[in-house]
Scaffold this motif. Structure first.
Motif, PDB file in Angstrom:
ATOM      1  N   LEU A 135       0.804  -1.215   0.000  1.00 50.81           N
ATOM      2  CA  LEU A 135       0.000   0.000   0.000  1.00 50.81           C
ATOM      3  C   LEU A 135       0.842   1.273   0.000  1.00 50.81           C
ATOM      4  N   ASP A 136       2.172   1.131   0.037  1.00 50.44           N
ATOM      5  CA  ASP A 136       3.060   2.286   0.205  1.00 50.44           C
ATOM      6  C   ASP A 136       2.605   3.120   1.398  1.00 50.44           C
ATOM      7  N   ALA A 137       2.344   2.423   2.485  1.00 48.84           N
ATOM      8  CA  ALA A 137       1.825   3.060   3.699  1.00 48.84           C
ATOM      9  C   ALA A 137       2.955   3.277   4.701  1.00 48.84           C
ATOM     10  N   ARG A 138       2.747   4.232   5.582  1.00 40.93           N
ATOM     11  CA  ARG A 138       3.712   4.521   6.637  1.00 40.93           C
ATOM     12  C   ARG A 138       3.281   3.790   7.911  1.00 40.93           C
ATOM     13  N   VAL A 139       4.190   2.950   8.436  1.00 41.18           N
ATOM     14  CA  VAL A 139       3.873   2.154   9.628  1.00 41.18           C
ATOM     15  C   VAL A 139       5.007   2.265  10.632  1.00 41.18           C
ATOM     16  N   HIS A 140       4.663   1.995  11.873  1.00 45.21           N
ATOM     17  CA  HIS A 140       5.630   2.082  12.973  1.00 45.21           C
ATOM     18  C   HIS A 140       5.403   0.889  13.893  1.00 45.21           C
ATOM     19  N   VAL A 141       6.472   0.150  14.174  1.00 48.66           N
ATOM     20  CA  VAL A 141       6.398  -1.010  15.058  1.00 48.66           C
ATOM     21  C   VAL A 141       6.612  -0.548  16.493  1.00 48.66           C
ATOM     22  N   LEU A 142       5.650  -0.859  17.333  1.00 50.00           N
ATOM     23  CA  LEU A 142       5.725  -0.485  18.739  1.00 50.00           C
ATOM     24  C   LEU A 142       6.555  -1.493  19.528  1.00 50.00           C
ATOM     25  N   HIS A 143       7.196  -1.001  20.577  1.00 45.80           N
ATOM     26  CA  HIS A 143       7.876  -1.788  21.617  1.00 45.80           C
ATOM     27  C   HIS A 143       8.492  -3.099  21.115  1.00 45.80           C
ATOM     28  N   LEU A 144       9.420  -2.992  20.182  1.00 45.65           N
ATOM     29  CA  LEU A 144      10.096  -4.186  19.682  1.00 45.65           C
ATOM     30  C   LEU A 144      10.903  -4.840  20.798  1.00 45.65           C
ATOM     31  N   SER A 145      10.677  -6.139  20.982  1.00 47.31           N
ATOM     32  CA  SER A 145      11.518  -6.873  21.928  1.00 47.31           C
ATOM     33  C   SER A 145      12.277  -8.017  21.282  1.00 47.31           C
TER      34      SER A 145
END
Length: 445
Positions: free
Chosen positions: A230-240
């Protein structure tokens, strides 16, 4: 310089060009100049000389659960923003869940803003929520000024904020991409969680096994695929999970618009040291092993992980039972985040410039707050004054959080925040707080 009202002076000022001795001029709540350390103080301006204490930009924490209104006994804007100020944080962005109502419609946003306005000791912004069936609410929330939208891919822990399945994720993400918004995601795959052993009880090892790395890895892989399509902007929260780092690095190199955060507890606490029954250490995804932590630090250093935020997720003490299966999952860290990260960063050879980049500059960039996150002309005069060499032992009784349950109790940390400043006004020093002076922020500053 005749309109300068305040000059802040230190032998160590952290600027975008590096750390140097400087005098920072402030007028009308804004930084107007960064001058030589011995520059003449303009007539009528007040001088605050911090000696060798470090002057750094106020931190910007983009992942905070304030829980107000509705679960104010867990936290609240008054206590959360005081705790943040005490820890050198001058801006926070509030998560859309654990409050009642959740921030999933414009009306709910207005309710939360009305509650926050008289209580905020620091500046406060808001995330919206992406739920099954609320696609129609996303654009209105965006237009009302939320900084983006949070979604869960596995159960959130509260019934009023259900997770998205893959089809619903695609629908929400397509809508958000259509107006240039940001989706931030709690990425754990529900099928992997369901297949993991669920023993419950006091043993931390059993809890850790119930939240395996592959749950994170699969969810992040699916999110990358959707963002690419989708050519979307995403952000991964609290990567562990460090296992996800290679695919994240590859996606970034490919041009997928993905950013990633991790948290102080993943960088400073390890599974090996969590006592059985000590659910103050419980969070989801969980604190993992020391070898995993080493790889998270390496990813911060090379830019695969962009920033560090608290995921401050408090509850009342009675919900922190000694059964890891039933205890509330969340770690309270607002007041201690800077000191905790600095303590470990310094041990690993990083400087305060790195900490500022991870906890202020990049978090401000994440949400488009171009007037925050750096000491340079035109930015808000938001500062923390830190003695980086002073140490203290964490006493829960001295925390400003409403519920003083902390995984850091008894730990000795480096870095004492001497004072915090918001738009050129000192809002806390030596444990004394000013009256609330925070503003409510929107995506349109």
């Amino acid at each position: 310089m005749s309109d300068v009202e305040l000059v802040l002076r230190s032998t160590r000022v952290i600027t975008p060009e590096g750390t140097r001795a400087a005098s920072v001029a402030v007028a009308a709540g804004k930084i107007t100049a960064v001058r030589a350390h011995d520059a003449e103080v303009p007539a009528g301006a007040r001088l605050e000389d911090f000696g060798d204490d470090v002057l750094l930009p106020g931190l910007v924490d983009t992942h905070v659960h304030v829980n107000d209104p509705g679960r104010t006994e867990w936290e609240g804007f008054w206590t959360a923003t005081r705790a943040a100020a005490a820890g050198g944080i001058t801006t926070l962005v509030d998560m859309p869940l654990n409050s009642l109502p959740p921030t999933t419609t414009v009306d709910h946003l207005r309710t939360k803003q009305d509650v926050a306005r008289p209580k905020a000791h620091i500046d406060v912004g808001f995330w919206g929520g992406a739920l099954p069936g609320n696609v129609k609410d996303l654009r209105p929330l965006h237009d009302a000024g939320v900084f983006g939208f949070k979604a869960f891919l596995s159960p959130s822990g509260v019934d009023e904020f259900p997770e998205l399945d893959q089809e619903q994720l695609a629908q929400s993400l397509a809508e958000i991409a259509g107006f240039g918004g940001l989706l931030i995601v709690h990425a754990e795959d529900p099928h992997h969680l369901a297949a993991a052993p669920q023993k419950g009880g006091r043993k931390y090892a059993d809890f850790l096994a119930s939240r395996p790395r592959d749950a994170e890895d699969t969810a992040i892989g699916n999110l990358i695929a959707q963002a690419r399509r989708l050519d979307a902007r995403v952000h991964v929260l609290h990567l562990s999970s460090s296992d996800a780092l290679p695919m994240i690095a590859a996606a970034k190199a490919e041009g997928v618009r993905i950013t990633v955060e991790t948290c102080p507890h993943y960088l400073t606490l390890t599974a090996e040291e969590v006592p059985d029954g000590a659910s103050e250490f419980k969070c989801c995804p969980p604190i993992r092993e020391s070898a995993n932590q080493d790889l998270l630090w390496r990813a911060l250093a090379d830019g695969t992980v962009d920033c560090v935020v608290t995921d401050h997720s408090p509850s009342t003490a009675d919900l922190k039972t000694d059964d890891f299966a039933t205890a509330w999952g969340g770690i309270s860290g607002l007041q201690l985040s800077l000191s905790a990260v600095w303590t470990e960063a310094r041990r690993r050879g990083h400087g305060l410039e790195d900490v500022v980049r991870w906890m202020s500059t990049r978090t401000a960039e994440l949400v488009g707050l171009g007037h925050k996150g750096a000491i340079e002309p035109g930015r808000d005069a938001d500062f923390a004054v830190l003695d980086p060499d002073a140490t203290f032992t964490v006493d829960p009784a001295e925390l400003q959080h409403r519920n003083r349950v902390t995984a850091y109790a008894g730990r000795t940390l480096s870095g004492v925040v001497r004072s915090t400043w918001l738009r050129g006004e000192r809002i806390v020093a030596d444990g004394r707080f000013s009256e609330p002076a925070g503003r409510l922020l929107t995506r349109h500053p």
